[in-house]
Design an enzyme around this catalytic site. Structure first.
Site, short mmCIF file in Angstrom:
data_model
loop_
_atom_site.label_atom_id
_atom_site.label_comp_id
_atom_site.label_asym_id
_atom_site.label_seq_id
_atom_site.Cartn_x
_atom_site.Cartn_y
_atom_site.Cartn_z
N TRP A 153 5.11 -8.82 -25.13
CA TRP A 153 5.85 -7.57 -25.26
C TRP A 153 7.34 -7.93 -25.27
O TRP A 153 7.81 -8.71 -24.44
CB TRP A 153 5.52 -6.69 -24.06
CG TRP A 153 6.19 -5.36 -24.05
CD1 TRP A 153 6.35 -4.49 -25.10
CD2 TRP A 153 6.79 -4.73 -22.91
NE1 TRP A 153 6.99 -3.36 -24.68
CE2 TRP A 153 7.29 -3.47 -23.34
CE3 TRP A 153 6.97 -5.08 -21.57
CZ2 TRP A 153 7.92 -2.58 -22.48
CZ3 TRP A 153 7.61 -4.19 -20.72
CH2 TRP A 153 8.08 -2.96 -21.18
N ASP A 234 0.25 -8.56 -15.90
CA ASP A 234 0.78 -7.29 -16.38
C ASP A 234 -0.41 -6.47 -16.87
O ASP A 234 -1.04 -6.82 -17.87
CB ASP A 234 1.78 -7.53 -17.52
CG ASP A 234 2.43 -6.25 -18.00
OD1 ASP A 234 3.31 -6.32 -18.89
OD2 ASP A 234 2.08 -5.16 -17.50
N LYS A 270 0.02 4.98 -20.08
CA LYS A 270 -0.97 5.19 -21.13
C LYS A 270 -2.29 5.72 -20.62
O LYS A 270 -2.83 6.68 -21.18
CB LYS A 270 -1.24 3.86 -21.87
CG LYS A 270 -0.19 3.49 -22.88
CD LYS A 270 1.00 2.82 -22.22
CE LYS A 270 1.89 2.18 -23.25
NZ LYS A 270 3.14 1.69 -22.64
#
Lengths: 421, 404
Positions: A153, A234, A270
């Protein structure tokens, strides 16, 4: 302010100059955020067929943002209680932090029973990663190096760099297969200097969607243990990847069982659709409860001069959902629904590409998991998609499958075929 | 496998002095106990107070069934605009010429930290930040963790429990050029001691002469005097005088939005073009800290500020809070006199805002805590918000006992 006396011969003119001094003359215009920049360009486009496959925010099959039912219900429950708005503790809402840790580790986890971990509420995933990066920078003195998968990311890099760490990488994505470069990863991990930090995406790797298989995770765990690396997981998509929260947390739980005392970042942006409410957690798995207390005290000292205490609203919602059985059940159904729609869109995209007559191998679109898909498209192809078809994605060919609907998947397949045939 | 340890060397840290007071208070079983520690407003029954304009704004927001999509990195546009207007005044030349940038932040702390990080990265001509002596405890780690060096200028005069104006001017006049100077816009924390307008004017002139970069911390606009324009006077005056200030604002106290974490950070620039450059760099700085700010509190604050009836209600409610604080100050002094105290307690009335620097010494503070279950920070600071008509007599009695 400068006062000038000017003798003009016929009199004295007093001129007052307002001298607006400038502190920021040397401040350069910075480049726009690559991901958010995509949405901005999308908004300016007037083509009715335009598609925004940039930002990773879930969309329903009408292409609309989706607020979960369990979230609306939780909000109604909270509103009815007429709670006050007093500051949360520095480490956040206790019931939230407890439930957050249980969600990740499993309620029967030995770590939780022995009290040998500390979880603090954070400002979603980014806030969690940054608190972790700052913590590592301050207390992990044996090494400055953080190894990210290649690619990772985009925001990981400035998070760790601004916290004072050095960024390095290990092989991860294989562009030839659009899959996991398992051999390359093991090879490079085996050379990482001891005690370095290694970042692992727990599930639904961002941006590639490529996850290791369980057997591959097992080998990585063994190797990472051998290299004596500090693991930082993560996990931004628990539940959102496979539709099953336990399955998505498998790697995290396995590593802990194998004796890795990990760092863990969680996000509810999310999987609960809480994006702008900024809900997340940061966990440190310690040797024992005493160490967890010491670590907790230092996390608070670190957090207090960043933002004092975290925002309450999203944590109240998440906590209500996680701690109310009917809402929790409803949530599991809804998160599975989102994951299933994504999986379906992947399948429809591939079948449409075949219908278009594409002869390329698009299997990776189905094999990859989570919100994102690394299409394998090259920058020139991406640019054509934007300019000729008004289909917006990041330059690396990453699409947010969440932006695909049954109504536009045909157009997308047509466009992709047009630029790749 | 045996669990290995990465954190053997991590020491147990000291508890936060301010929040530690509340924790000790909670453990106390004395029915007369008083928490004068944390600066959170309490009504006259000692209860947390959620403003009715906030409840109304929340109802409005709920009825709109808004989504929860990410805010931009710099936050909610409508909020930022209203936040800047509140501080600078709607007719501010700065706003008309668009030569400032305001970003939504995580309340006042988040704002100060963003500012500190921005200074650390871009104000390369000086590393020094000058705080008033004393200042809010958290200012120090905020600037230090951001990489700045902390220094101080005289501010509070313990001999008068008032403003050490001469000492301040003296110290400020020797601050090296281009250093950063932090000023509390109103209701100085922890002392409650504010400069008078004529004193602000002299401070502004000296600061301009020394070419210092002014960083205003305004956490109590409206909450200090009850009048939002009066409380912002110093900020607006400095800007008019040509200081291109940095400004942190908080809505924790004046809107009672504490845990929602609502604030703003503003940079006043030379012109609109510079403001754009600064904005781009603020976003680059913010994105790896928390990506984008929390939406809920900003929606509430924005709704209140831009809905005329709610804004009116808010102005009344914030004045109501300020007035109750002022009344408690007066009652405390009256009660101290009734107790027979011969000390000069005028400073309790002269000081302004949530806090009062009583002038009590650490030993006296300790006695108040141990013998009377009256909790405050060791520096003798009390949160007047924790005083009610129901307990002000007890407080006066206790203070008299330890000071007579």
């Amino acid at each position: 302010m400068t006062v000038s006396l000017i003798n003009g011969g016929r009199g004295v003119y007093i001129l007052f100059f307002f001298f607006f001094s400038s502190w920021w003359t040397e401040v350069q215009m910075g480049p726009p955020d690559p991901i958010l920049g995509v949405t901005e360009a999308f908004k300016r486009d007037t083509n009715p067929k335009k598609m925004n496959l940039g930002v990773g925010a879930y969309r329903d099959d009408q292409g609309k943002p989706f607020v979960l039912n369990c979230v609306r219900k939780a909000e109604a429950q909270i509103a009815a209680k007429k709670l006050d708005k007093e500051y949360l503790p520095i480490g956040g809402m206790a019931e939230f932090s407890k439930a957050c840790a249980q969600l990740a580790l499993g309620p029967d986890n030995e770590v939780l029973k022995s009290g040998r971990s500390i979880t603090v509420q954070t400002i979603s995933g980014t806030g969690s990663l940054r608190v972790g990066a700052n913590f590592v920078s301050r207390f992990h003195n044996v090494s400055r190096d953080v190894y990210l998968p290649k690619p990772s990311w985009g925001n990981h890099t400035p998070i760790f760099r601004d916290a004072g760490m050095q960024l390095k990488a290990y092989s991860y994505y294989d562009p030839k297969t659009c899959g996991f470069d398992f051999k390359g990863a093991l090879d490079e991990i085996s050379k990482i200097p001891e005690k370095s930090v290694i970042v692992l995406h727990a599930c639904a790797h961002n941006p590639t969607g490529v996850d290791p298989r369980p057997e591959q995770w097992k080998e990585m765990a063994a190797l990472i243990k051998k290299r004596n690396l500090l693991v930082f997981f993560d996990m931004a998509y628990q539940g959102f990847a496979s539709g099953d929260i336990d399955r998505d947390a498998w790697a995290v739980r396995y590593f802990i069982e194998q004796g890795h005392n990990i760092l863990l970042s969680q996000s509810f942006a999310k999987n609960m659709g809480l994006y702008g409410e900024r809900v997340g957690g940061f966990t440190v798995v310690c040797k024992d409860a005493e160490e967890a207390k010491r670590v907790e005290s230092q996390l608070k000292i670190l957090i207090r001069p960043i933002y004092s205490n975290p925002p309450m609203n999203g944590a109240r919602i998440a906590s209500t959902i996680l701690n109310t059985p009917e809402l929790y059940k409803e949530w599991l159904v809804e998160v599975k629904g989102m994951a299933d729609r994504i999986i379906k869109m992947r399948e429809m995209l591939v079948s449409n590409l075949k219908k278009e007559g594409s002869t390329h191998n698009w299997q990776h679109v189905i094999d990859q998991i989570g919100m994102f898909c690394f299409t394998g498209l090259k920058p020139e192809q991406v640019e054509r998609l934007i300019k000729e078809f008004s289909i917006y994605m990041t330059k690396d060919g990453r699409i947010s499958v969440a932006g695909v609907t049954s109504a536009n998947v045909g157009y997308l397949a047509h466009a992709i075929h047009a630029v790749t045939k």
